[in-house]
Design an enzyme around this catalytic site. Structure first.
Site, PDB file in Angstrom:
ATOM      1  CG  ASN A 157       8.448  51.591 -27.729  1.00  0.00           C
ATOM      2  OD1 ASN A 157       7.852  51.568 -28.758  1.00  0.00           O
ATOM      3  ND2 ASN A 157       7.977  50.850 -26.415  1.00  0.00           N
ATOM      4  CE  LYS A 180       2.901  60.778 -37.248  1.00  0.00           C
ATOM      5  NZ  LYS A 180       4.032  60.528 -36.462  1.00  0.00           N
ATOM      6  CD  GLU A 255      -0.635  44.973 -29.993  1.00  0.00           C
ATOM      7  OE1 GLU A 255      -0.765  45.111 -28.487  1.00  0.00           O
ATOM      8  OE2 GLU A 255      -1.404  44.150 -30.497  1.00  0.00           O
ATOM      9  CB  CYS A 289       4.099  48.002 -24.626  1.00  0.00           C
ATOM     10  SG  CYS A 289       4.233  48.875 -25.947  1.00  0.00           S
ATOM     11  CD  GLN A 336       7.288  59.700 -21.705  1.00  0.00           C
ATOM     12  OE1 GLN A 336       6.719  60.597 -22.378  1.00  0.00           O
ATOM     13  NE2 GLN A 336       7.103  58.891 -21.100  1.00  0.00           N
ATOM     14  CD  GLU A 469       1.364  45.286 -33.894  1.00  0.00           C
ATOM     15  OE1 GLU A 469       1.973  45.733 -33.058  1.00  0.00           O
ATOM     16  OE2 GLU A 469       1.523  45.778 -34.982  1.00  0.00           O
TER      17      GLU A 469
HETATM   18  C1  UN1 Z   1       6.868  47.029 -26.938  1.00  0.00           C
HETATM   19  O1  UN1 Z   1       7.400  47.245 -25.834  1.00  0.00           O
HETATM   20  O2  UN1 Z   1       6.297  47.625 -27.409  1.00  0.00           O
HETATM   21  O3  UN1 Z   1       8.626  41.399 -25.891  1.00  0.00           O
HETATM   22  C2  UN1 Z   1       7.181  45.767 -27.865  1.00  0.00           C
HETATM   23  C3  UN1 Z   1       9.219  42.483 -25.854  1.00  0.00           C
HETATM   24  C4  UN1 Z   1       9.894  42.991 -27.274  1.00  0.00           C
HETATM   25  C5  UN1 Z   1       8.676  43.690 -27.871  1.00  0.00           C
HETATM   26  C6  UN1 Z   1       8.428  44.929 -26.952  1.00  0.00           C
HETATM   27  N1  UN1 Z   1      10.136  41.687 -28.032  1.00  0.00           N
HETATM   28  O4  UN1 Z   1       9.408  43.132 -24.987  1.00  0.00           O
END
Ligand code: UN1
Length: 499
Positions: A157, A180, A255, A289, A336, A469
């Protein structure tokens, strides 16, 4: 479509400073999720390729760890500069392979540039600790030491940003890497590796092996010479990663998923909240995420918010992310798309109201790609599956509540703890939310996405395993502390015993 070479690009692994030929063994292909057209071909790695990559990284570590950190940082600065020069080109390639709209692909590359500059600067900091010793003529300090070979396993993503979150801190701290990338999106991983080659990174310090999780991923997890696994992806895969890595006692940084909520209180600025919801829930087609897949709304403004949100979202334009004016791109794959769509029946059967959307979008050209209508469920209960499970698509669920206390309880009532947001004009409520919401990231009067790289990124509960991170916290993942005592008294001084 730009780039006549599409479909003819083929990339091998990059091991010990040399590019292999994709054609010399089995390969796999990626396809544009908006059009179905082939994008590129990659070598399909095996455990033997991982062995070669680890051996190269291990040999390179002996020298790289001794390169002064400011010099390591200079290579990161050069990489940052090169990324900045190619930002537009790389953003376009990202949209072709991953699907996010060009505006957001540019943001993804920019996040990588930011991280490269930030961690480049760490070459001249990498702060340790120096403390007073309890005995005279004695020195006490702690320094950061690199771990060795790090296995970096990255998701589809954020094809550039997330690899940089892992690779930049690891490199500046003196580690070497086996990288990877997700097999759906290796192109920007290839580009990042090429950038490092051009920036003068010594052979063996960064090695790229493309392929599947079952072949390349598992070989990385099992390899005894890898010290750290940093993984971003689903909670389910994260559990597998942690279990396998435990067999060889690796450090593991995870994560994982999120079910991020935006709380809209009765005193919120609704226009502002709507902007935040539309951007956070439907940006990147909900495939972050940090996506806002729940909206917890005070009943006093529920009707107004629901109606206005449906009106706004109903106007969003779906399509190829390279086309001007398109606001929502495809989702990453057919699998998906079907998974997202399966939640439509789940939500309806549970009794959530389908306010908008709900179908796979296949009018005209959209049928060539993997598009899902932006979808809003309303009037949901906090316990419903659409209010609990990560859907990772353009779907958000509105949950009405009667009070601030209930809003906080619902926000915390999921297994994940990545990001949350509250819209309110009441400073006391804002501070109470900061105190009581159990997430790694919290926004006041802004949506759930848009974390900046100079602060820790990660979450509580099933979102991870306690690591972060980005920011200074990233250095804790990629280094080991060494406490050093220097006694210059010339005699035996016994700690805790002598004066
Ligand atoms: C993610 O969705 O894995 O804060 C990262 C954010 C982006 C990073 C997202 N700077 O939505």
């Amino acid at each position: 479509m730009s780039g006549t070479a599409i479909g003819t690009r083929a990339f091998g692994h990059y091991i010990d400073g040399k590019w292999g030929r994709a054609e010399s063994g089995p390969t796999f292909e990626t396809r544009n999720p908006a059009t179905g057209e082939p994008v590129a071909t990659y070598a399909r790695g095996t455990a033997a390729d991982v062995d070669r990559a680890v051996a190269a990284a291990k040999a390179a570590f002996a020298k790289w760890r001794l390169v002064p950190a400011p010099k390591r940082g200079e290579i990161l600065f050069r990489a940052a500069q090169l990324l900045a020069e190619r930002k537009e080109e790389f953003a376009r390639e990202m949209t072709e392979e991953m699907g996010k709209v060009l505006l957001e692909a540019r943001g993804d590359v920019q996040e990588g540039i930011d991280m490269a500059f930030y961690m480049g600067g760490e070459g001249r900091r990498l702060f340790g600790q120096q403390v007073p010793a309890e005995l005279p003529n004695k020195w006490a300090m702690a320094v950061r030491k690199p771990l060795g070979v790090c296995g970096m396993i990255t998701p589809w993503n954020f094809p550039l940003a997330i690899p940089t979150w892992k690779i930049m801190p690891a490199l500046v701290a003196g580690n070497t890497i086996v990288f990877k990338p997700a097999s759906l999106t290796p192109l920007l991983a290839v580009r990042l590796t090429q950038i490092f080659e051009e920036a003068g990174l010594p052979a063996g310090v960064l090695n790229l092996v493309t392929g599947t999780g079952a072949e390349v991923g598992d070989a990385i997890l099992a390899h005894p010479d890898i010290a750290l696994i940093s993984f971003t992806g689903s909670t389910e895969t994260g559990d597998h990663v942690a279990g396998e890595a435990a067999r060889t006692r690796k450090r593991v940084s995870l994560e994982l998923g999120g079910k991020n909520a935006i709380i809209v209180m009765d005193d919120a600025d609704l226009d502002l909240a709507l902007d935040g919801i539309v951007w956070s829930a439907f940006g990147t087609s909900g495939q972050r995420c940090t996506a806002a897949s729940r909206v917890i709304v005070h009943r006093a403004v529920e009707r107004a918010l629901t109606d206005r949100l449906a009106e706004r979202v109903g106007k969003l334009r779906l399509g190829n992310g390279l086309t001007d004016g398109v606001e929502i791109g495809p989702v990453i794959s057919r699998a998906q798309l079907e998974r997202i769509n399966s939640y439509m029946a789940i939500g309806r059967e549970e009794g959530a109201e389908l306010v908008l959307g709900g179908r796979i979008a296949d009018d005209g050209d959209l049928a060539r790609g993997h598009f899902h209508e932006p979808t809003i469920f309303g009037g949901a209960k906090a316990t419903m599956r659409v209010a609990q499970e990560e859907i990772f698509g353009p779907v958000t669920t509105l949950i009405p509540v009667d009070s601030f206390a209930e809003a906080i309880e619902v926000a915390n009532g999921v297994q994940y703890g990545l990001s949350a947001a509250i819209y309110t004009a009441d400073v006391n409520r804002a501070f109470r939310a900061m105190q009581d919401i159990d997430t790694g990231i919290l926004y006041v009067n802004a949506g759930t996405i848009g974390a900046e790289i100079q602060l820790p990124f990660g979450g509580t509960k099933a979102t991870g395993n306690g690591h972060r991170e980005a920011g200074q916290a990233a250095l804790d993942v990629v280094t080991e502390w060494q406490s050093i005592y220097v006694d210059y008294s010339g005699r035996l001084q016994r700690a805790q015993i002598d004066d």
